[in-house]
Design a protein around this motif. Structure first.
Motif, PDB file in Angstrom:
ATOM      1  N   CYS A   1     -13.239 -11.862  -0.207  1.00  0.00           N
ATOM      2  CA  CYS A   1     -13.699 -10.509  -0.574  1.00  0.00           C
ATOM      3  C   CYS A   1     -15.219 -10.432  -0.632  1.00  0.00           C
ATOM      4  CB  CYS A   1     -13.088 -10.121  -1.925  1.00  0.00           C
ATOM      5  SG  CYS A   1     -11.289  -9.914  -1.895  1.00  0.00           S
TER       6      CYS A   1
ATOM      7  N   TRP B   1       0.834  -1.198   0.000  1.00  0.00           N
ATOM      8  CA  TRP B   1       0.000   0.000   0.000  1.00  0.00           C
ATOM      9  C   TRP B   1       0.870   1.251   0.000  1.00  0.00           C
ATOM     10  CZ3 TRP B   1      -4.658  -0.918  -1.449  1.00  0.00           C
ATOM     11  CH2 TRP B   1      -5.316  -2.104  -1.058  1.00  0.00           C
TER      12      TRP B   1
ATOM     13  N   GLN C   1      -6.711 -10.181  -2.116  1.00  0.00           N
ATOM     14  CA  GLN C   1      -7.282 -11.233  -1.284  1.00  0.00           C
ATOM     15  C   GLN C   1      -8.062 -12.227  -2.144  1.00  0.00           C
ATOM     16  OE1 GLN C   1      -9.673  -9.503   1.778  1.00  0.00           O
ATOM     17  NE2 GLN C   1      -7.988  -8.393   2.751  1.00  0.00           N
TER      18      GLN C   1
ATOM     19  N   TRP D   1      -4.144   2.574   1.749  1.00  0.00           N
ATOM     20  CA  TRP D   1      -4.657   1.455   2.569  1.00  0.00           C
ATOM     21  C   TRP D   1      -6.140   1.695   2.878  1.00  0.00           C
ATOM     22  CZ3 TRP D   1      -3.109   0.255   8.320  1.00  0.00           C
ATOM     23  CH2 TRP D   1      -3.507  -1.064   8.639  1.00  0.00           C
TER      24      TRP D   1
ATOM     25  N   HIS E   1      -4.443   3.527  -4.407  1.00  0.00           N
ATOM     26  CA  HIS E   1      -3.660   2.493  -3.732  1.00  0.00           C
ATOM     27  C   HIS E   1      -3.226   2.913  -2.329  1.00  0.00           C
ATOM     28  CE1 HIS E   1      -2.120  -1.514  -4.361  1.00  0.00           C
ATOM     29  NE2 HIS E   1      -0.942  -1.183  -3.789  1.00  0.00           N
TER      30      HIS E   1
ATOM     31  N   ARG F   1      -8.287  -5.094  -4.942  1.00  0.00           N
ATOM     32  CA  ARG F   1      -7.054  -4.309  -5.051  1.00  0.00           C
ATOM     33  C   ARG F   1      -5.986  -4.830  -4.097  1.00  0.00           C
ATOM     34  NH1 ARG F   1      -5.411  -0.681  -8.669  1.00  0.00           N
ATOM     35  NH2 ARG F   1      -4.694   0.814  -7.074  1.00  0.00           N
ATOM     36  N   SER F   2      -6.409  -5.383  -2.974  1.00  0.00           N
ATOM     37  CA  SER F   2      -5.429  -5.906  -2.015  1.00  0.00           C
ATOM     38  C   SER F   2      -4.947  -7.295  -2.360  1.00  0.00           C
ATOM     39  CB  SER F   2      -6.041  -5.915  -0.601  1.00  0.00           C
ATOM     40  OG  SER F   2      -7.142  -6.815  -0.550  1.00  0.00           O
TER      41      SER F   2
END
Length: 420
Positions: A131, A37, A126, A82, A80, A123-124
């Motif tokens: 999600c 991030w 996962q 956190w 981007h 975006r992370s």
């Protein structure tokens, strides 16, 4: 908050906005906000302010605040940063929408938050299942809490309205009870004053008329005036004592809406100032001979008769019959003196029938001091009878004169037990 007293909603929301902003800036200012991030910089701080500062107006414009917070959060995630840094603000905005807007609007807001959350998970990097689960569960919980708060607030508002209506209804009931008590006392006063004062007036006129020619008759008339006035004073004193007691009960908010007429507090009662008050009990049918004697003394012959199974009745019923006879004989004194009156009290198994008639002989009256009344006596009779489920019929008779007939329901007469 204690120093400021009870804070207003705007102050609470302002404090929340400042607190959310400080927490977000503190959390985003960490050297490593998360793997991969972007660190919080001036642009990120500006977006953080955009997400959290509108929280101060969340109660005034829930949808606008929700839209701005979600848009700022989405841009924050897209650049981007956190996502966790600014997630509390949009969720509080979702709660506010659910608590202040219809369910369909809250559902749409929940879908928006879920979509942003899903985008943040993607975006992370996962797993998709995690999600989707988070995007469904967390916004749904926030929406459900807001809906529950709205239902609770609506219920509290409804209870407040019901409480206001209940207080208004209680006030109306108390006013109706007071008005009914005033009407009852007015009837009592009318009966007492009209009867006793009519007798006194006639006797005074007679005493003045025969004062020189018949001293004995004048002396007897004065004795009758004395006795009648003493009885009137006793009844007025009793009624005023009851009135004072009723006023004290009203001041203590213990007014009875269905207080029955004829309740006797008995001798030895205490007045409002604490002094003992002694007065005669409520009159009943056993005192009709006294009424007949007073009317006879006023120059109207009265034939009083009882028939049937003579028995004690309920105090209210006896008082009603007594007052009707009293009022009817008073009218004979006023309007038909010195006609002959007949009173018949007929005890039947389930009712009592009282009739008062006169033969209507119109001769020269001894005194013309009794003014014609406004006609409230007959109205009072009918109101009394209606109160106890009875009826009153009054009017001229075919054979001459005037008649009053009262019918009151009573409890069935007790039957003699049979046995060997």
């Amino acid at each position: 908050m204690r120093l400021l007293g009870a804070p207003g909603p705007w102050l609470v929301d302002t404090v929340l906005a400042v607190a959310f902003l400080v927490v977000a800036l503190t959390l985003g200012g960490q050297p490593e906000p998360g793997p991969g991030w972007r660190a919080l910089d001036a642009e990120g701080a500006a977006l953080t302010c955009l997400v959290n500062v509108p929280i101060a107006a969340r109660r005034r414009a829930p949808l606008a605040v929700f839209a701005v917070a979600c848009a700022g959060w989405l841009v924050f995630i897209h650049l981007h940063y956190w996502p966790v840094v600014n997630c509390p603000g949009p969720f509080l905005a979702l709660y506010t929408v659910a608590a202040r807007r219809p369910t369909r609007v809250a559902t749409a807001a929940t879908a928006v938050i879920g979509a942003v959350w899903l985008y943040a998970g993607i975006r992370s990097g996962q797993p998709m299942a995690a999600c989707v689960a988070q995007a469904l569960v967390f916004p749904a919980v926030g929406c459900r809490v807001g809906i529950a708060a709205r239902i609770s607030a609506e219920r509290a508002e409804q209870l407040a309205r019901l409480a206001v209506e209940l207080r208004r209804e209680q006030g109306d009931r108390a006013r109706r009870a007071v008005a009914g008590e005033q009407r009852r006392i007015a009837r009592e006063l009318h009966d007492v004053v009209a009867h006793h004062m009519s007798v006194i007036n006639v006797q005074a006129g007679m005493a003045g008329y025969v004062f020189r020619t018949s001293p004995d008759t004048a002396h007897q008339a004065l004795l009758t005036i004395s006795e009648t006035s003493q009885e009137a004073l006793r009844e007025l004193r009793r009624m005023l004592t009851l009135l004072r007691s009723s006023a004290d009960e009203t001041a203590d908010t213990t007014v009875g809406a269905d207080a029955e007429e004829g309740t006797d507090t008995g001798p030895g009662s205490t007045s409002a100032d604490g002094s003992a008050v002694l007065y005669a009990p409520m009159p009943g049918l056993d005192r009709l001979p006294e009424v007949a004697d007073r009317v006879r003394a006023a120059g109207v012959p009265v034939d009083l008769r009882f028939s049937g199974d003579v028995r004690p009745l309920e105090p209210g019923t006896e008082l009603c019959a007594y007052r009707v006879v009293q009022e009817a004989l008073t009218n004979v004194i006023k309007h038909a003196h010195p006609a002959r009156a007949t009173v018949l009290v007929d005890f039947r198994p389930r009712e009592i029938v009282v009739s008062v008639t006169d033969d209507g002989r119109q001769t020269r009256r001894v005194s013309a001091n009794v003014p014609p009344g406004p006609g409230h006596g007959l109205i009072g009779m009918r109101e009394r009878a209606k109160l106890y489920g009875g009826t009153v019929e009054a009017g001229p008779r075919a054979e001459g004169g005037y008649g009053v007939r009262l019918v009151l329901p009573t409890a069935p007469a007790p039957t003699e037990p049979t046995g060997g």
